[in-house]
Design an enzyme around this catalytic site. Structure first.
Site, PDB file in Angstrom:
ATOM      1  N   LYS A 241      -5.343  13.794  -1.213  1.00 13.54           N
ATOM      2  CA  LYS A 241      -4.512  14.832  -1.334  1.00 13.54           C
ATOM      3  C   LYS A 241      -4.590  16.289  -0.315  1.00 13.54           C
ATOM      4  O   LYS A 241      -4.218  16.861   0.007  1.00 13.54           O
ATOM      5  CB  LYS A 241      -4.061  15.712  -2.586  1.00 13.54           C
ATOM      6  CG  LYS A 241      -3.531  14.964  -3.713  1.00 13.54           C
ATOM      7  CD  LYS A 241      -1.883  15.233  -3.542  1.00 13.54           C
ATOM      8  CE  LYS A 241      -0.598  14.155  -4.034  1.00 13.54           C
ATOM      9  NZ  LYS A 241      -1.052  12.712  -2.951  1.00 13.54           N
TER      10      LYS A 241
ATOM     11  N   HIS B  46       4.391   3.097   3.908  1.00 13.56           N
ATOM     12  CA  HIS B  46       3.815   2.336   2.580  1.00 13.56           C
ATOM     13  C   HIS B  46       4.330   2.807   1.721  1.00 13.56           C
ATOM     14  O   HIS B  46       5.117   3.735   1.306  1.00 13.56           O
ATOM     15  CB  HIS B  46       2.344   2.488   1.411  1.00 13.56           C
ATOM     16  CG  HIS B  46       1.364   1.746   2.661  1.00 13.56           C
ATOM     17  ND1 HIS B  46      -0.279   1.661   2.389  1.00 13.56           N
ATOM     18  CD2 HIS B  46       1.493   1.142   4.328  1.00 13.56           C
ATOM     19  CE1 HIS B  46      -0.201   0.713   3.410  1.00 13.56           C
ATOM     20  NE2 HIS B  46       0.798   0.397   4.222  1.00 13.56           N
TER      21      HIS B  46
ATOM     22  N   TYR C 289       1.494  10.974  -5.759  1.00 16.48           N
ATOM     23  CA  TYR C 289       1.226  10.607  -5.321  1.00 16.48           C
ATOM     24  C   TYR C 289       1.901  10.704  -3.576  1.00 16.48           C
ATOM     25  O   TYR C 289       1.490  11.064  -2.832  1.00 16.48           O
ATOM     26  CB  TYR C 289       0.692   8.307  -5.466  1.00 16.48           C
ATOM     27  CG  TYR C 289      -0.205   7.935  -4.146  1.00 16.48           C
ATOM     28  CD1 TYR C 289      -1.657   7.605  -4.961  1.00 16.48           C
ATOM     29  CD2 TYR C 289       0.333   7.769  -3.202  1.00 16.48           C
ATOM     30  CE1 TYR C 289      -2.433   6.920  -3.850  1.00 16.48           C
ATOM     31  CE2 TYR C 289      -0.810   7.598  -1.900  1.00 16.48           C
ATOM     32  CZ  TYR C 289      -1.845   7.318  -2.680  1.00 16.48           C
ATOM     33  OH  TYR C 289      -2.402   6.265  -1.675  1.00 16.48           O
TER      34      TYR C 289
ATOM     35  N   TYR D 286      -6.147  -0.057  -5.325  1.00 15.57           N
ATOM     36  CA  TYR D 286      -7.036   0.895  -5.824  1.00 15.57           C
ATOM     37  C   TYR D 286      -7.897   0.258  -7.379  1.00 15.57           C
ATOM     38  O   TYR D 286      -6.910  -0.072  -8.041  1.00 15.57           O
ATOM     39  CB  TYR D 286      -6.166   2.112  -6.526  1.00 15.57           C
ATOM     40  CG  TYR D 286      -5.822   3.220  -6.142  1.00 15.57           C
ATOM     41  CD1 TYR D 286      -6.493   4.250  -5.449  1.00 15.57           C
ATOM     42  CD2 TYR D 286      -4.958   2.877  -4.678  1.00 15.57           C
ATOM     43  CE1 TYR D 286      -6.548   5.559  -4.784  1.00 15.57           C
ATOM     44  CE2 TYR D 286      -4.486   4.215  -4.106  1.00 15.57           C
ATOM     45  CZ  TYR D 286      -5.424   4.935  -3.434  1.00 15.57           C
ATOM     46  OH  TYR D 286      -4.777   5.990  -2.931  1.00 15.57           O
TER      47      TYR D 286
ATOM     48  N   PRO E 218     -11.314  12.563  -3.494  1.00 13.32           N
ATOM     49  CA  PRO E 218     -10.149  12.129  -1.712  1.00 13.32           C
ATOM     50  C   PRO E 218      -9.764  10.802  -3.089  1.00 13.32           C
ATOM     51  O   PRO E 218      -8.055  10.408  -2.149  1.00 13.32           O
ATOM     52  CB  PRO E 218     -10.957  10.964  -1.273  1.00 13.32           C
ATOM     53  CG  PRO E 218     -12.567  10.812  -1.708  1.00 13.32           C
ATOM     54  CD  PRO E 218     -12.509  12.055  -2.965  1.00 13.32           C
TER      55      PRO E 218
END
Length: 391
Positions: free
Chosen positions: A297, A72, A385, A201, A293
């Site tokens: 990480k 991704h 990220y 998100y 979550p």
């Protein structure tokens, strides 16, 4: 039994450490309290940072990941019906993430360990870690109905928050930092192709939602729910209806529905135990730290811990210098606290607190507007990220 490194726990941290040590010619024994089937099927994380992907490849454990994993190059942020894509490679100089479930990572590492590595004992329950302040620590454990002792030069506790390793650190030397959030994630697995080709998100006045996936045919989705929610209290159609509300966009984007095969609720907490080393005991992964979550990480932090330990032990063997071992805790904690910060920021930016005021709602939206309107802020999110450096 006698070995160089006794590893408690056959999750991704313990298994990867055993692999790294094997490749370096250092003996280890892995003790796992559960059976193999449990380890290979417990649902956990699914996002691998760029650094984790690189480590698995270098360790010889990346073949199936590269074949079946989903690379991704970004995520989508969604709020007030608007959609904004964060381009990871464009913002970070080429970094990306891989969607490849922790269960699959464990399967790959177990197969390698059983084929090439040292002993991996399932249903071997560690009872106590002793003698870590001396040069011959021991792990007392039960296996095949009898109690035994594993003598080693070093013990690495990869046995999670409820494991025994952390108990070997004296209470008067321990410091604990934690925060519990008043909400959790209702997560589902569904036999339906993902509705988007990257993670979504979504911040909504009704609560957070996340669209993820496990494969091109299996979707993984989450809803923010009150702390203590019973997953079975939610009907399947009720879940899909709520997901549709929270993912709704101005451009008419559609959510695909399908049979739900599993549902569960994940609590949200932040936790750090300092130090991560005491004598010849080293803590790694959830034994030392937990993150909500939202930042993806947890598994990646565990990888950073065991990479740091393996490098330190190789340095000691090759040069006689214990410097990296002595600084293990400080080195790991620098990365841990950055991951805690990032995960906290993502969580508080996207989840609506039960008692949130209109002022706090406006601040959340302002933070999201800053991310999508500032390349500097967007780059900071992309850097966090895709992963903080492992060295």
């Amino acid at each position: 039994m006698r070995t160089t490194v006794g590893i408690i726990g056959a999750g991704p941290a313990g298994l990867l450490l055993a692999r790294l040590l094997h490749n370096a010619g250092i003996e280890s024994v892995v003790l796992e309290s559960r059976d193999r089937a449990y380890v290979e099927h417990r649902q956990r994380a699914g996002i691998l940072e760029q650094g984790t992907v690189d480590v698995l490849r270098a360790a010889g454990a990346g073949e199936r990941m590269d074949r079946e994993g989903l690379r991704h190059d970004g995520i989508e942020l969604r709020f007030q019906g608007r959609r904004h894509r964060v381009d990871f490679p464009g913002l970070t100089g080429g970094s990306s993430v891989m969607v490849y479930a922790q269960t699959e990572v464990c399967k790959d590492l177990i197969a390698l360990q059983l084929k090439e590595g040292g002993p991996l004992l399932f249903e071997a329950e560690a009872l106590e870690v002793e003698g870590v302040e001396g040069d011959r620590p021991r792990i007392r454990f039960t296996y095949e109905g009898r109690e035994d002792v594993l003598e080693c030069d070093y013990v690495v506790g990869c046995d999670g928050f409820w494991g025994v390793a952390r108990n070997a650190v004296p209470a008067d030397l321990s410091r604990v930092f934690e925060r519990t959030y008043p909400f959790g994630w209702l997560g589902i697995l569904a036999d339906v192709p993902p509705s988007h080709d990257e993670l979504v998100y979504a911040r909504h006045d009704r609560g957070f939602a996340l669209l993820s996936m496990r494969s091109p045919t299996v979707s993984r989705l989450y809803l923010q729910v009150p702390e203590g929610t019973d997953a079975e209290a939610w009907g399947d159609e009720e879940i899909w209806d709520e997901l549709e509300r929270r993912f709704e966009t101005e451009d008419g984007w559609q959510l695909r529905r399908g049979p739900i095969t599993a549902k569960s609720v994940t609590p949200m907490r932040s936790y750090v135990h300092e130090p991560m080393r005491h004598g010849r005991l080293f803590l790694a992964g959830d034994a030392a730290h937990i993150v909500p979550p939202t930042g993806a990480k947890g598994l990646n932090l565990a990888v950073g811990d065991v990479v740091t330990f393996a490098r330190a032990l190789v340095r000691l063997r090759d040069t006689g210098s214990a410097e990296l071992l002595d600084t293990y805790s400080a080195t790991c904690l620098r990365r841990v606290w950055q991951a805690e910060r990032f995960s906290y920021d993502m969580t508080t930016m996207l989840h609506r607190a039960p008692e949130a005021t209109p002022f706090e709602d406006r601040l959340q939206l302002a933070r999201l507007e800053r991310v999508v309107g500032s390349r500097a802020a967007e780059t900071d999110l992309a850097d966090g990220y895709t992963g903080f450096p492992l060295d």
